[in-house]
Design an enzyme around this catalytic site. Sequence first.
Site, PDB file in Angstrom:
ATOM      1  N   LYS A   1      21.015 -17.024 -33.070  1.00 44.94           N
ATOM      2  CA  LYS A   1      21.043 -15.851 -32.262  1.00 44.94           C
ATOM      3  C   LYS A   1      22.208 -15.641 -31.256  1.00 44.94           C
ATOM      4  O   LYS A   1      22.698 -16.675 -30.681  1.00 44.94           O
ATOM      5  CB  LYS A   1      19.812 -15.964 -31.395  1.00 44.94           C
ATOM      6  CG  LYS A   1      19.770 -14.742 -30.096  1.00 44.94           C
ATOM      7  CD  LYS A   1      19.687 -13.469 -30.624  1.00 44.94           C
ATOM      8  CE  LYS A   1      19.544 -12.379 -29.574  1.00 44.94           C
ATOM      9  NZ  LYS A   1      19.663 -10.951 -30.047  1.00 44.94           N
TER      10      LYS A   1
ATOM     11  N   CYS B   1      27.220  -5.961 -29.897  1.00 38.83           N
ATOM     12  CA  CYS B   1      26.088  -5.708 -29.391  1.00 38.83           C
ATOM     13  C   CYS B   1      25.784  -4.211 -28.861  1.00 38.83           C
ATOM     14  O   CYS B   1      26.384  -3.829 -27.898  1.00 38.83           O
ATOM     15  CB  CYS B   1      25.527  -6.711 -28.350  1.00 38.83           C
ATOM     16  SG  CYS B   1      23.796  -6.513 -27.737  1.00 38.83           S
TER      17      CYS B   1
HETATM   18  O1  RRO Z   1      19.998  -8.590 -28.636  1.00 36.86           O
HETATM   19  C1  RRO Z   1      20.121  -7.377 -29.218  1.00 36.86           C
HETATM   20  O2  RRO Z   1      19.592  -6.389 -28.832  1.00 36.86           O
HETATM   21  C2  RRO Z   1      20.955  -7.100 -30.156  1.00 36.86           C
HETATM   22  C3  RRO Z   1      22.310  -7.747 -30.566  1.00 36.86           C
HETATM   23 BR1  RRO Z   1      22.958  -8.923 -29.488  1.00 36.86          BR
HETATM   24  C4  RRO Z   1      22.983  -7.403 -31.529  1.00 36.86           C
HETATM   25  O3  RRO Z   1      24.451  -7.906 -31.773  1.00 36.86           O
HETATM   26  N1  RRO Z   1      22.572  -6.449 -32.507  1.00 36.86           N
HETATM   27  C5  RRO Z   1      21.529  -5.956 -32.259  1.00 36.86           C
HETATM   28  O4  RRO Z   1      21.017  -4.911 -33.134  1.00 36.86           O
HETATM   29  N2  RRO Z   1      20.681  -6.406 -31.240  1.00 36.86           N
END
Ligand code: RRO
Length: 310
Positions: free
Chosen positions: A44, A129
């Site tokens: 993650k 993100c």
């Molecule tokens: O954690 C998120 O909300 C998230 C991330 Br970091 C990302 O790079 N892509 C996404 O769809 N959600």
Amino acid sequence: VDLSVTWLGRAMPGCLYNASGVWCREEDELAALRASAAAALITKSATLAPRDGNPEPRYHPTPLGSINSMGLPNRGFDYYLDFARRYGDGGGKPLFLSLSGLTLDDNCAMLRRLAEAGLPALPEINLSCPNVPGKPQLGYDFGATAEALDAFDAAYPGLYGVKLPPYFDPAHFAAMAEILNRHRRLAFVTCINSIGNGLVVDVDSEAVVIKPKDGLGGLGGDYVLPTALANVREFCRLLPGKDVVGCGGVKSGREAFMHILAGARAVQVGTCLHQEGPGAFARIAAELAALMRAKGYRRLDDFRGRLRTL
Ligand code: RRO
């Protein structure tokens, strides 16, 4: 047939692994990936400090895919670095660490610490993100991306990759490729992150389906497959000597085949993995192998990047 891949100077037993964010926030999830038919693992996206992320509900499956606004919930960089220390070479399944610092300094600090650790783990720096309120996607700011890549080169001596947001215009593909091509140790790009800031509406409740950002969130699954394929094909053409990892809309052997035909070196699975769990890897790999057999292909190199135009 042979689904193995050699890239980044190492061999992978297959071509499929998880998209960062899915089934990889906690150790037990990572252990399940390791025990599955996934050919590699990515953690993650990490920030320097642990984060709880956005309020729930923040993920919603739909018949055509998913919408999420998780907001970067993660255990913090040290947790994933410790996992990488214990993982070692993972018995031949490469480990990628996704990094998504809240500032450029944070990203560079994590890269320096990863370099000091001297591990085989490879960084995939998340430039895309879409879900931290008030933080625009770095990959949509070409000047800031150029500055960030210069700083990554200074902070990290090894090969690294970046996770890109989807682009929708040839001028943007060209502008981003010109920046990426200045960096020799930028060895791979992963295309694509979720299509940011979609809105799913529920007719019965006349409401949005996730709480953060008044319902806006990143789209995955069937919604994004053609956009993902376009980004994979265009960046393969524009980034000679770099690898492109395909991510977006893979739920069977057929979509994995499409990504590889468009040029992908390896293929990540996100929404489908969230729905089905790590058993998805053995199923998709078997479907891809069956499709290749039916077409007379013995290895991925036989068709990678050979998508025909009319
Ligand atoms: O954690 C998120 O909300 C998230 C991330 Br970091 C990302 O790079 N892509 C996404 O769809 N959600």
